[in-house]
Design an enzyme around this catalytic site. Structure first.
Site, PDB file in Angstrom:
ATOM      1  CG  HIS A  20     -16.395  -5.612   0.662  1.00 16.18           C
ATOM      2  ND1 HIS A  20     -17.145  -4.456   0.668  1.00 16.18           N
ATOM      3  CD2 HIS A  20     -15.471  -5.459   1.645  1.00 16.18           C
ATOM      4  CE1 HIS A  20     -16.704  -3.655   1.622  1.00 16.18           C
ATOM      5  NE2 HIS A  20     -15.684  -4.235   2.226  1.00 16.18           N
ATOM      6  CG  MET A  48     -21.460   2.010  -5.414  1.00 21.12           C
ATOM      7  SD  MET A  48     -20.289   1.014  -4.451  1.00 21.12           S
ATOM      8  CE  MET A  48     -18.798   1.247  -5.398  1.00 21.12           C
ATOM      9  CB  ILE A  66     -27.936  -1.543   1.015  1.00 20.03           C
ATOM     10  CG1 ILE A  66     -26.436  -1.336   1.228  1.00 20.03           C
ATOM     11  CG2 ILE A  66     -28.467  -2.697   1.870  1.00 20.03           C
ATOM     12  CD1 ILE A  66     -26.070  -0.882   2.634  1.00 20.03           C
ATOM     13  CG  ASN A 102     -20.960  -7.246  -2.948  1.00 18.63           C
ATOM     14  OD1 ASN A 102     -20.874  -6.469  -3.906  1.00 18.63           O
ATOM     15  ND2 ASN A 102     -20.554  -6.909  -1.729  1.00 18.63           N
ATOM     16  CD  GLN A 131      -1.049  -7.532  -6.650  1.00 18.61           C
ATOM     17  OE1 GLN A 131      -1.084  -8.041  -5.538  1.00 18.61           O
ATOM     18  NE2 GLN A 131      -0.041  -6.778  -7.043  1.00 18.61           N
TER      19      GLN A 131
HETATM   20  C1  GAR Z   1     -14.695  -2.088  -6.702  1.00 18.94           C
HETATM   21  O1  GAR Z   1     -13.499  -1.918  -5.989  1.00 18.94           O
HETATM   22  C2  GAR Z   1     -15.677  -2.893  -5.876  1.00 18.94           C
HETATM   23  O2  GAR Z   1     -15.074  -3.896  -5.110  1.00 18.94           O
HETATM   24  C3  GAR Z   1     -16.225  -1.822  -4.977  1.00 18.94           C
HETATM   25  O3  GAR Z   1     -16.341  -0.686  -5.805  1.00 18.94           O
HETATM   26  C4  GAR Z   1     -15.413  -0.766  -6.878  1.00 18.94           C
HETATM   27  C5  GAR Z   1     -16.181  -0.684  -8.193  1.00 18.94           C
HETATM   28  O4  GAR Z   1     -15.317  -0.638  -9.273  1.00 18.94           O
HETATM   29  N1  GAR Z   1     -17.488  -2.226  -4.425  1.00 18.94           N
HETATM   30  C6  GAR Z   1     -17.879  -1.872  -3.220  1.00 18.94           C
HETATM   31  O5  GAR Z   1     -17.254  -1.112  -2.500  1.00 18.94           O
HETATM   32  C7  GAR Z   1     -19.225  -2.440  -2.780  1.00 18.94           C
HETATM   33  N2  GAR Z   1     -19.353  -2.389  -1.366  1.00 18.94           N
HETATM   34  P1  GAR Z   1     -15.805  -1.027 -10.757  1.00 18.94           P
HETATM   35  O6  GAR Z   1     -17.087  -0.257 -11.043  1.00 18.94           O
HETATM   36  O7  GAR Z   1     -14.664  -0.547 -11.613  1.00 18.94           O
HETATM   37  O8  GAR Z   1     -16.002  -2.510 -10.817  1.00 18.94           O
END
Ligand code: GAR
Length: 210
Positions: free
Chosen positions: A113, A94, A96, A111, A182
């Protein structure tokens, strides 16, 4: 076979995408890559436990210890070089980072998203916020995107995308979960495999799978 590429995973939270990568590696689905280190930006990131449970080296570089993103970026670059990273994966990371890291690893960082870029992306769009905005807009499909990380937030060349249905009764949480299950947990390991196997060509900002 060449020496496997060192995959370093950057994360900040629950680490379900990290888990998808770990599971893919166990099924031999990361091609010529091996997860060698997980770096978290938060001390209590559950992703660290997932890595430890799988005997993967962990390190932390705590974002809130830094006032200055440039210093954080410099220290991250040092860690990535120390870890001899060949491929870097932002899996729920999270922060940048400043340009120095992108410049050091062109077309080596990806990354995931949780939306179909160019929708619901860029600064401020992360985690549940993305799904809140998608529901507010009333989109009927959303999904996930894996892209190269460049100096433009969420703006790097798109590698893989997968669409997911939005349901009338969705909350940000249910939509987030469906998109993870999914889309994210499938396309992230696949994109990492393609990158580790040198199967992605980037030309004029567009990727082609070889
Ligand atoms: C995931 O949905 C990922 O795509 C998103 O945060 C979540 C992390 O989940 N990332 C972002 O929003 C980055 N911009 P996780 O820690 O369980 O993988």
């Amino acid at each position: 076979m060449n020496k496997k590429k060192n995959i370093v995973v950057l994360t900040s939270g629950g680490g379900t995408n990290l888990q998808a990568l770990i599971d893919a590696e166990k099924r031999n689905e990361l091609g010529n890559g091996k997860i060698t280190c997980v770096i978290a930006s938060k001390e209590d990131a559950y992703a660290l436990v997932r890595a430890q449970n799988n005997n993967i080296k962990t390190r932390t570089l705590i974002r809130k210890d830094y006032n200055d993103v440039n210093q954080y970026t410099e220290d991250m670059l040092k860690l990535l070089l120390e870890e001899k990273a060949d491929v870097i994966v932002y899996a729920g990371f999270m922060t940048i980072l400043g340009d120095a890291v992108c410049d050091a690893f062109p077309n080596k960082m990806v990354n995931v998203h949780p939306a179909l870029i160019p929708s619901f992306c860029g600064k401020g769009y992360y985690g549940l916020k993305v799904h809140e905005e998608a529901l507010k807009k009333g989109v009927k499909v959303s999904g996930a995107t894996v892209h190269f990380v460049t100096n433009e937030c969420d703006g790097g060349p798109i590698i893989l995308q997968k669409a997911v249905e939005v349901k009338d009764e969705d909350t940000p949480e249910t939509l987030q979960r469906r998109i993870m299950e999914q889309a994210e947990w499938k396309i992230l390991p696949k994109a990492v495999q393609l990158l580790c196997d040198d199967k992605i060509l980037v030309k004029n900002g567009i990727t082609y799978i070889l």
